[in-house]
Design a protein around this motif. Structure first.
Motif, PDB file in Angstrom:
ATOM      1  N   SER A 119     -28.852  -3.951  31.446  1.00 36.83           N
ATOM      2  CA  SER A 119     -29.918  -3.582  32.425  1.00 36.83           C
ATOM      3  C   SER A 119     -30.652  -4.995  32.825  1.00 36.83           C
ATOM      4  O   SER A 119     -30.494  -6.009  32.280  1.00 36.83           O
ATOM      5  CB  SER A 119     -30.943  -2.502  31.912  1.00 36.83           C
ATOM      6  OG  SER A 119     -31.546  -1.862  32.705  1.00 36.83           O
ATOM      7  N   ARG A 120     -31.543  -4.719  33.734  1.00 35.44           N
ATOM      8  CA  ARG A 120     -32.518  -6.077  34.039  1.00 35.44           C
ATOM      9  C   ARG A 120     -33.826  -5.534  33.750  1.00 35.44           C
ATOM     10  O   ARG A 120     -34.269  -4.642  33.868  1.00 35.44           O
ATOM     11  CB  ARG A 120     -32.387  -5.993  35.675  1.00 35.44           C
ATOM     12  CG  ARG A 120     -31.041  -6.283  36.131  1.00 35.44           C
ATOM     13  CD  ARG A 120     -30.256  -7.848  35.826  1.00 35.44           C
ATOM     14  NE  ARG A 120     -29.327  -7.958  36.806  1.00 35.44           N
ATOM     15  CZ  ARG A 120     -28.208  -8.761  36.281  1.00 35.44           C
ATOM     16  NH1 ARG A 120     -28.635  -9.435  35.176  1.00 35.44           N
ATOM     17  NH2 ARG A 120     -27.380  -8.871  37.179  1.00 35.44           N
ATOM     18  N   PRO A 121     -34.599  -6.679  33.413  1.00 42.14           N
ATOM     19  CA  PRO A 121     -36.092  -6.554  33.355  1.00 42.14           C
ATOM     20  C   PRO A 121     -36.861  -6.074  34.486  1.00 42.14           C
ATOM     21  O   PRO A 121     -36.448  -6.429  35.578  1.00 42.14           O
ATOM     22  CB  PRO A 121     -36.548  -7.793  32.426  1.00 42.14           C
ATOM     23  CG  PRO A 121     -35.475  -8.861  33.017  1.00 42.14           C
ATOM     24  CD  PRO A 121     -34.315  -8.076  33.364  1.00 42.14           C
ATOM     25  N   HIS A 175     -31.151 -12.525  34.188  1.00 36.82           N
ATOM     26  CA  HIS A 175     -31.735 -12.036  33.046  1.00 36.82           C
ATOM     27  C   HIS A 175     -31.344 -10.746  32.655  1.00 36.82           C
ATOM     28  O   HIS A 175     -31.389  -9.785  33.748  1.00 36.82           O
ATOM     29  CB  HIS A 175     -33.122 -12.164  32.743  1.00 36.82           C
ATOM     30  CG  HIS A 175     -33.694 -13.539  32.840  1.00 36.82           C
ATOM     31  ND1 HIS A 175     -34.991 -13.699  32.726  1.00 36.82           N
ATOM     32  CD2 HIS A 175     -33.303 -14.872  33.090  1.00 36.82           C
ATOM     33  CE1 HIS A 175     -35.400 -14.905  32.690  1.00 36.82           C
ATOM     34  NE2 HIS A 175     -34.180 -15.338  33.130  1.00 36.82           N
ATOM     35  N   HIS A 176     -30.651 -10.351  31.494  1.00 34.37           N
ATOM     36  CA  HIS A 176     -30.297  -9.041  31.242  1.00 34.37           C
ATOM     37  C   HIS A 176     -31.469  -8.496  30.200  1.00 34.37           C
ATOM     38  O   HIS A 176     -32.421  -9.271  29.836  1.00 34.37           O
ATOM     39  CB  HIS A 176     -28.994  -9.144  30.321  1.00 34.37           C
ATOM     40  CG  HIS A 176     -27.949  -9.118  31.236  1.00 34.37           C
ATOM     41  ND1 HIS A 176     -26.892  -8.709  31.065  1.00 34.37           N
ATOM     42  CD2 HIS A 176     -27.540 -10.424  32.254  1.00 34.37           C
ATOM     43  CE1 HIS A 176     -25.745  -9.120  32.086  1.00 34.37           C
ATOM     44  NE2 HIS A 176     -26.281 -10.128  32.341  1.00 34.37           N
ATOM     45  N   GLU A 177     -31.317  -7.015  30.045  1.00 32.04           N
ATOM     46  CA  GLU A 177     -32.228  -6.357  29.145  1.00 32.04           C
ATOM     47  C   GLU A 177     -31.722  -5.624  28.572  1.00 32.04           C
ATOM     48  O   GLU A 177     -30.890  -4.657  28.776  1.00 32.04           O
ATOM     49  CB  GLU A 177     -33.545  -5.863  29.988  1.00 32.04           C
ATOM     50  CG  GLU A 177     -34.669  -5.313  29.159  1.00 32.04           C
ATOM     51  CD  GLU A 177     -35.714  -4.594  29.927  1.00 32.04           C
ATOM     52  OE1 GLU A 177     -36.728  -5.256  30.114  1.00 32.04           O
ATOM     53  OE2 GLU A 177     -35.683  -3.371  30.252  1.00 32.04           O
ATOM     54  N   ARG A 232     -20.095  -5.578  32.902  1.00 29.47           N
ATOM     55  CA  ARG A 232     -20.710  -4.776  33.843  1.00 29.47           C
ATOM     56  C   ARG A 232     -21.470  -5.379  34.768  1.00 29.47           C
ATOM     57  O   ARG A 232     -21.504  -4.843  36.175  1.00 29.47           O
ATOM     58  CB  ARG A 232     -21.688  -3.517  33.262  1.00 29.47           C
ATOM     59  CG  ARG A 232     -20.744  -2.260  32.558  1.00 29.47           C
ATOM     60  CD  ARG A 232     -21.971  -1.683  31.707  1.00 29.47           C
ATOM     61  NE  ARG A 232     -21.119  -0.440  31.039  1.00 29.47           N
ATOM     62  CZ  ARG A 232     -20.557  -0.362  30.080  1.00 29.47           C
ATOM     63  NH1 ARG A 232     -20.188  -1.529  29.439  1.00 29.47           N
ATOM     64  NH2 ARG A 232     -20.233   0.710  29.726  1.00 29.47           N
ATOM     65  N   ARG A 233     -22.310  -6.521  34.736  1.00 28.39           N
ATOM     66  CA  ARG A 233     -23.076  -7.196  35.689  1.00 28.39           C
ATOM     67  C   ARG A 233     -22.318  -8.257  36.304  1.00 28.39           C
ATOM     68  O   ARG A 233     -23.003  -9.164  36.878  1.00 28.39           O
ATOM     69  CB  ARG A 233     -24.419  -7.462  34.915  1.00 28.39           C
ATOM     70  CG  ARG A 233     -25.258  -6.273  34.919  1.00 28.39           C
ATOM     71  CD  ARG A 233     -25.861  -5.969  35.966  1.00 28.39           C
ATOM     72  NE  ARG A 233     -26.934  -4.845  35.987  1.00 28.39           N
ATOM     73  CZ  ARG A 233     -27.866  -4.339  36.620  1.00 28.39           C
ATOM     74  NH1 ARG A 233     -28.018  -4.769  38.050  1.00 28.39           N
ATOM     75  NH2 ARG A 233     -28.777  -3.516  36.394  1.00 28.39           N
ATOM     76  N   VAL A 234     -21.042  -8.503  35.904  1.00 28.48           N
ATOM     77  CA  VAL A 234     -20.313  -9.585  36.492  1.00 28.48           C
ATOM     78  C   VAL A 234     -20.335  -9.687  37.934  1.00 28.48           C
ATOM     79  O   VAL A 234     -20.652  -8.583  38.540  1.00 28.48           O
ATOM     80  CB  VAL A 234     -18.872  -9.628  36.188  1.00 28.48           C
ATOM     81  CG1 VAL A 234     -18.067  -8.379  36.840  1.00 28.48           C
ATOM     82  CG2 VAL A 234     -18.197 -10.931  36.334  1.00 28.48           C
ATOM     83  N   CYS A 235     -20.434 -10.803  38.494  1.00 24.51           N
ATOM     84  CA  CYS A 235     -20.756 -10.937  40.025  1.00 24.51           C
ATOM     85  C   CYS A 235     -19.548 -10.206  41.031  1.00 24.51           C
ATOM     86  O   CYS A 235     -18.535 -10.378  40.796  1.00 24.51           O
ATOM     87  CB  CYS A 235     -20.611 -12.507  40.519  1.00 24.51           C
ATOM     88  SG  CYS A 235     -20.784 -12.664  42.278  1.00 24.51           S
ATOM     89  N   PRO A 236     -20.158  -9.389  41.795  1.00 28.18           N
ATOM     90  CA  PRO A 236     -19.165  -8.626  42.658  1.00 28.18           C
ATOM     91  C   PRO A 236     -18.604  -9.375  43.821  1.00 28.18           C
ATOM     92  O   PRO A 236     -17.843  -8.984  44.436  1.00 28.18           O
ATOM     93  CB  PRO A 236     -19.862  -7.514  42.840  1.00 28.18           C
ATOM     94  CG  PRO A 236     -21.425  -7.957  43.106  1.00 28.18           C
ATOM     95  CD  PRO A 236     -21.556  -8.935  42.130  1.00 28.18           C
TER      96      PRO A 236
END
Ligand code: HEM
Length: 507
Positions: A103-105, A378-380, A445-449
């Motif tokens: 997730s993202r903050p 940043h991830h959360e 999951r958040r790798v650059c698309p």
């Protein structure tokens, strides 16, 4: 953080001090060995470690991690923060426990500049983010879609080569950073909007401003009570950037809607046409998204594509060209490879890229030492979790310092700080998110698309610039004298523009 801001903070801490002491007496801390946080420095009340970050936080965090280890704990204001600085630790956070950290903050910049996180970059993990990501990956960023815009990229690059030819003829010093910036804006505009927009110079400036704002450690995000004071001036800057960017996006959407209402037939729609068709089509393969998408969502997604595409590619090319100028041996080796592969062709084509193996190593090495996003985004964490024996509470902020990892001699041997593409010879280290020592596009999951497009942009432009021209630093400057100072933001460009003199290789 400036001295004045720091002084104001100290006064505020002093004012709150009696209250904090009282809280500590009323709610004593329970000591539980299962709740042990990762090691880290001790911080100040209220602001925690915010004052320690300095002007170049990625460098500061790397120095701290050398003392406290690859999983380090900080407190930024009231936000528990974990800094990750080794491939093994990065794998734990981005692969083994990816589902917990995807997730993202919530941040002021996402709320007020990125349309309340209605795009992808800042959106919390969940169904909406998944649908937006699926739509962008399938409809905008698939290999076939990106390949279909090859002609537009080639045309813009051809125009840059033409203008550099003139400079070479006149023996002029060229601002390489600026030329590359304009090129990436033009290539991106052609793909996203079908044309070079009239606001393109303003767009380029706003993107740099956005990168600075996005990378800032904004007190409003960490000590909400102090947010209203806007001590660092970020709220004011966010408001101004938001107004400017919204006007540009509104103009672009209006123009496309007007074209559509006049029935203008476009054989190849651009990104905006594709996004607008999502809203207008009654039966869509992206049914869930189509039902809720409105003008704000469209602007947020477009902003992700603009920001994701322009700034990162620009910065990567600028740094790789800088390293090539500092390392003439590498530059010559690369020129020889390109000449060998494309023989008498004047232009490097995208179809040549897969055959350019040394170019591949040069790009890996450039992205290793100068990752466009040194701290990723940043991830959360979405739940409490134990990692490597440490307790990481829910809603911790996770910062992965890939800039620091690139400088670690334990990973890259004693010459970690040198630009040496040969280190990738006979190595199967790839930069697509599987080898955690090299993750300039993130991982999981958040790798650059936009990785496929980003790599084409970078490789094509670097290859063409060194194939068409030899490059010298101005005023007899030696390669070793070229400064490599950085300017901090979500992306980290050169602090000073790269200037050089081109000469034609094939008159
Ligand atoms: C050299 C070029 C590029 C580099 C180095 C780069 C790097 C990155 C990095 C480090 C992240 C964050 C990963 C994380 O949070 O763990 C990211 C995310 C993202 N990038 Fe890129 N990028 C590039 C090109 C592009 C392009 C061309 C686009 C789109 C046109 C794009 C769109 C995005 C988006 C939308 C995200 C957010 C993904 C999400 O949160 O799910 N990027 N990129």
């Amino acid at each position: 953080m400036s001295l004045t801001e720091f002084a104001v903070l100290l006064v505020l801490i002093a004012a709150f001090w009696p209250f904090l002491r009282l809280c500590k007496t009323i709610f004593p801390k329970t000591s539980d060995s299962h709740q042990k946080p990762p090691p880290g420095p001790s911080g100040l009340p209220v602001i925690g470690h915010l004052h320690m970050l300095g002007k170049l936080p990625h460098q500061t965090l790397y120095k701290l991690s050398q003392k406290y280890g690859p999983i380090m704990s900080l407190r930024l204001g009231s936000v528990p923060t974990i800094v990750v600085t080794s491939p093994g630790a990065a794998e734990l956070f981005l692969r083994t426990h990816d589902a917990v950290f995807a997730s993202r903050p919530k941040m002021q910049v996402a709320e007020n500049l990125w349309y309340g996180s209605k795009g992808m970059i800042f959106t919390e993990y969940g169904a909406y983010w998944r649908n937006v990501r699926k739509f962008c990956t399938l409809e905008l960023l698939s290999a076939s879609k990106i390949d279909s815009f090859a002609g537009r990229r080639r045309k813009e690059l051809g125009m840059l080569v033409e203008s550099l030819r003139k400079s070479a003829g006149a023996g002029e010093v060229v601002d390489v950073s600026e030329k590359v910036a304009h090129l990436t804006v033009d290539m991106t505009c052609k793909m996203l909007f079908g044309e070079i927009i009239k606001d393109k110079c303003e767009l380029n400036e706003i993107i740099h401003e956005m990168a600075e704002i996005m990378g800032a450690f904004n007190i409003a995000d960490y000590v909400p009570l102090l947010g209203a004071l806007d001590l660092q001036g970020w709220t004011r800057r966010i408001r101004a950037a938001s107004k400017a960017v919204d006007r540009i996006l509104e103009n672009i959407i209006d123009d496309h809607e007007e074209d559509a209402s006049k029935g203008h037939n476009k054989p190849h729609g651009d990104f905006v046409d594709i996004i607008l068709s999502l809203k207008n089509s009654e039966r869509s393969t992206h049914e869930h998204l189509a039902q809720i998408v409105d003008r704000t969502n469209i602007k947020a997604i477009l902003l992700d594509m603009i920001f994701g595409s322009i700034d990162t590619s620009q910065i990567t090319i600028e740094w790789i060209m800088s390293e090539l100028m500092r390392n003439p041996r590498v530059m010559q080796h690369l020129q020889a490879e390109i000449r060998n592969v494309i023989s008498d062709c004047e232009f490097v084509e995208e179809s040549h890229l897969s055959k350019l193996t040394y170019l591949d190593m040069v790009v890996k090495e450039g992205m290793r030492l100068h990752p466009a996003g040194p701290l990723l985004v940043h991830h959360e964490s979405m739940e409490d979790i134990m990692i490597d024996g440490y307790h990481i509470p829910k809603q911790s902020r996770i910062i992965v310092n890939i800039w620091g990892m690139a400088r670690d001699p334990k990973i890259w041997s004693a010459n970690a700080e040198e630009f040496c593409p040969e280190r990738f010879m006979d190595s199967n280290i790839d930069l697509r998110g599987k080898n955690f020592e090299l993750i300039p596009f993130g991982s999981g999951r958040r790798v650059c698309p936009g990785m496929y497009l980003g790599l084409i942009n970078v490789k094509l432009v670097v290859a063409q610039l060194v194939h068409s021209f030899n490059w010298e630093l101005p005023s007899g400057m030696s390669p070793a004298e070229l400064d490599m100072d950085e300017m901090y933001g979500a992306t980290v460009p050169r602090a000073n523009h790269l200037l050089a003199v081109p000469t034609l290789r094939f008159p």
